[in-house]
Scaffold this motif. Structure first.
Motif, PDB file in Angstrom:
ATOM      1  N   PRO A 129       0.824  -1.213   0.000  1.00 42.43           N
ATOM      2  CA  PRO A 129       0.000   0.000   0.000  1.00 42.43           C
ATOM      3  C   PRO A 129       0.859   1.265   0.000  1.00 42.43           C
ATOM      4  CG  PRO A 129      -0.839  -1.583   1.589  1.00 42.43           C
ATOM      5  CD  PRO A 129       0.492  -2.112   1.118  1.00 42.43           C
ATOM      6  N   ALA A 130       0.366   2.291  -0.653  1.00 36.20           N
ATOM      7  CA  ALA A 130       1.116   3.545  -0.758  1.00 36.20           C
ATOM      8  C   ALA A 130       1.423   4.127   0.621  1.00 36.20           C
ATOM      9  CB  ALA A 130       0.324   4.552  -1.590  1.00 36.20           C
ATOM     10  N   THR A 131       0.496   3.966   1.550  1.00 36.35           N
ATOM     11  CA  THR A 131       0.715   4.493   2.905  1.00 36.35           C
ATOM     12  C   THR A 131       1.953   3.882   3.538  1.00 36.35           C
ATOM     13  OG1 THR A 131      -1.578   5.080   3.380  1.00 36.35           O
ATOM     14  CG2 THR A 131      -0.203   4.502   5.268  1.00 36.35           C
ATOM     15  N   LEU A 132       2.118   2.564   3.420  1.00 36.60           N
ATOM     16  CA  LEU A 132       3.297   1.906   3.974  1.00 36.60           C
ATOM     17  C   LEU A 132       4.564   2.349   3.257  1.00 36.60           C
ATOM     18  CD1 LEU A 132       2.042  -1.742   4.648  1.00 36.60           C
ATOM     19  CD2 LEU A 132       2.376   0.124   6.274  1.00 36.60           C
ATOM     20  N   LYS A 133       4.457   2.552   1.962  1.00 39.59           N
ATOM     21  CA  LYS A 133       5.616   3.024   1.205  1.00 39.59           C
ATOM     22  C   LYS A 133       6.027   4.420   1.671  1.00 39.59           C
ATOM     23  CE  LYS A 133       4.689   0.414  -3.062  1.00 39.59           C
ATOM     24  NZ  LYS A 133       4.449   0.500  -4.523  1.00 39.59           N
ATOM     25  N   ILE A 134       5.057   5.286   1.803  1.00 40.39           N
ATOM     26  CA  ILE A 134       5.325   6.670   2.198  1.00 40.39           C
ATOM     27  C   ILE A 134       5.967   6.723   3.583  1.00 40.39           C
ATOM     28  CG2 ILE A 134       4.228   8.854   2.850  1.00 40.39           C
ATOM     29  CD1 ILE A 134       2.171   8.237   0.575  1.00 40.39           C
ATOM     30  N   LEU A 135       5.391   6.017   4.542  1.00 34.65           N
ATOM     31  CA  LEU A 135       5.917   6.040   5.905  1.00 34.65           C
ATOM     32  C   LEU A 135       7.286   5.359   5.986  1.00 34.65           C
ATOM     33  CD1 LEU A 135       2.682   5.364   7.992  1.00 34.65           C
ATOM     34  CD2 LEU A 135       3.800   7.543   7.495  1.00 34.65           C
ATOM     35  N   SER A 136       7.482   4.320   5.200  1.00 37.39           N
ATOM     36  CA  SER A 136       8.790   3.647   5.178  1.00 37.39           C
ATOM     37  C   SER A 136       9.861   4.558   4.608  1.00 37.39           C
ATOM     38  CB  SER A 136       8.702   2.355   4.355  1.00 37.39           C
ATOM     39  OG  SER A 136       7.810   1.432   4.928  1.00 37.39           O
ATOM     40  N   ILE A 137       9.522   5.240   3.529  1.00 45.17           N
ATOM     41  CA  ILE A 137      10.473   6.185   2.926  1.00 45.17           C
ATOM     42  C   ILE A 137      10.830   7.277   3.923  1.00 45.17           C
ATOM     43  CG2 ILE A 137      10.742   7.962   1.134  1.00 45.17           C
ATOM     44  CD1 ILE A 137       8.847   6.202  -0.614  1.00 45.17           C
ATOM     45  N   ALA A 138       9.819   7.800   4.623  1.00 47.15           N
ATOM     46  CA  ALA A 138      10.051   8.875   5.587  1.00 47.15           C
ATOM     47  C   ALA A 138      10.919   8.409   6.746  1.00 47.15           C
ATOM     48  CB  ALA A 138       8.722   9.418   6.099  1.00 47.15           C
ATOM     49  N   LEU A 139      10.617   7.230   7.301  1.00 50.25           N
ATOM     50  CA  LEU A 139      11.383   6.717   8.433  1.00 50.25           C
ATOM     51  C   LEU A 139      12.825   6.410   8.049  1.00 50.25           C
ATOM     52  CD1 LEU A 139       8.726   4.358  10.066  1.00 50.25           C
ATOM     53  CD2 LEU A 139       9.844   6.298  11.183  1.00 50.25           C
TER      54      LEU A 139
END
Length: 378
Positions: A344-354
């Motif tokens: 999911p895009a949400t997991l991708k976004i948060l993973s990239i940020a972290l």
């Protein structure tokens, strides 16, 4: 973190600085997902995260209003200390980031991002980006827009500080009232044509703005200066509310601001698909919906009993470097995560940020260990 003229340590300011910095990384981590403008679930998730963290930069500005007031030095001393510290990193990263993007995109990995056009990453384009930095930032140096703006704030802070030193509570309230009007101007400009306003000489500005004048009625009360004065006001005249009452008031304000930002972006995309000029109006840092979210977060964090912590101090002291270094790292991580299916895009976004935050922190600490490179992240 200490203020400009005292040694009082404010743990909640350090916490707020870390929070704001991480929110910046989330905002840039969702760019490629928003940039598809395909109205898919991925696009909507990108808009959700881009909207919910939109208060990131205003929060940074508000911290300047706490840490730099009152100003007791003369103009020359203040400018030398503050602006001098900005110019060196600005020059360094205006050179390093375009070179890093050129090397990465041409020799390490091509990007599947819709935001990347390889015609903008040739050797000639890279050289042009470097020397035109004297005029403005470019895609490679996107985070540096804040540096140009920050220099402007530092130029005015001693002047506005002299006024704040003798201003009454009511005086500051008048200023903030005028500033609140400016937060509505982007929407008034959008609504005016529907009410028959046709502008003048093909210029659609309002309240005195025209081809020969950029400075309308409330120009001098507008922009990030308002956030600085607001922070000063909230710290010097804090609301005597309990944490429960603060949350009860702040949470609805945040929700209203977020919903207006999120759905406003989607509605604007519907009628002006892919039109950055119109879409950015909803995401303006200085509009009413983003201001509501910013004030809400500030009020709640201000009430938190944040204990002193070595890790909070360490992370807070690194946020400037993280901010400066993160953009190329987020680009590389985005290119990796865009190719991962069924995530999911949400997991991708948060993973990239972290991951971006962590790697940028390591780079900042590495640069901080050397007396020469330290000047570029402090």
């Amino acid at each position: 973190m200490t203020s400009e003229n005292t040694k009082t340590y404010l743990p909640w300011i350090d916490f707020l600085r870390i929070l704001a910095c991480f929110m910046v990384l989330i905002s840039h981590s969702c760019d490629a997902f928003v940039g598809t403008f395909d109205n898919s679930s991925t696009f909507h998730q990108g808009v959700f995260w881009g909207s919910i963290v939109r208060a990131c930069v205003p929060l940074f500005a508000m911290m300047s209003g706490i840490l730099l007031f009152p100003v007791k030095t003369d103009l020359a001393t203040f400018y030398k200390k503050r602006i001098g510290r900005i110019i060196v990193p600005l020059i360094f990263w205006s050179i390093v980031l375009p070179i890093a993007f050129f090397v990465y995109l041409n020799f390490i990995k091509s990007s599947p991002s819709a935001l990347i056009d390889m015609n903008n990453f040739t050797m000639q384009a890279t050289i042009t980006k470097i020397y035109t930095a004297i005029f403005n930032f470019n895609y490679d140096t996107t985070p540096l827009w804040y540096m140009y703006m920050l220099i402007g704030l530092y130029l005015i802070i001693p002047i506005i500080g002299s006024w704040l030193n003798q201003a009454t509570k009511k005086d500051i309230q008048y200023f903030l009232a005028f500033w609140m009007v400016t937060l509505l101007i982007p929407y008034i400009k959008m609504i005016a044509p529907t009410l028959g306003y046709a502008g003048n000489y093909e210029q659609m500005g309002i309240w005195g703005v025209c081809n020969w004048n950029e400075f309308g009625t409330f120009y001098y009360f507008s922009g990030f200066l308002g956030y600085i004065v607001l922070a000063y006001y909230l710290v010097n005249y804090p609301f005597q509310w309990s944490i429960t009452k603060t949350i009860a008031i702040a949470l609805p304000l945040f929700i209203v601001g977020f919903l207006a930002t999120f759905f406003g972006f989607l509605v604007t995309q519907k009628y002006y698909p892919g039109n950055y000029a119109n879409l950015e109006v909803i995401w303006y840092f200085c509009n009413i919906n983003v201001a509501l979210m910013t004030i809400s977060i500030f009020l709640v964090v201000q009430k938190l009993k944040i204990p002193e912590s070595k890790w909070i101090k360490r992370l807070s002291s690194a946020t400037f470097g993280i901010y400066l270094a993160h953009f190329i790292i987020v680009q590389a991580l985005t290119d990796i995560f865009l190719t991962i299916p069924n995530l999911p895009a949400t997991l991708k976004i948060l993973s990239i940020a972290l991951l971006g935050f962590s790697l940028s922190f390591l780079i900042t600490k590495l640069m901080d260990s050397n007396s020469i490179t330290r000047r570029f992240i402090k």
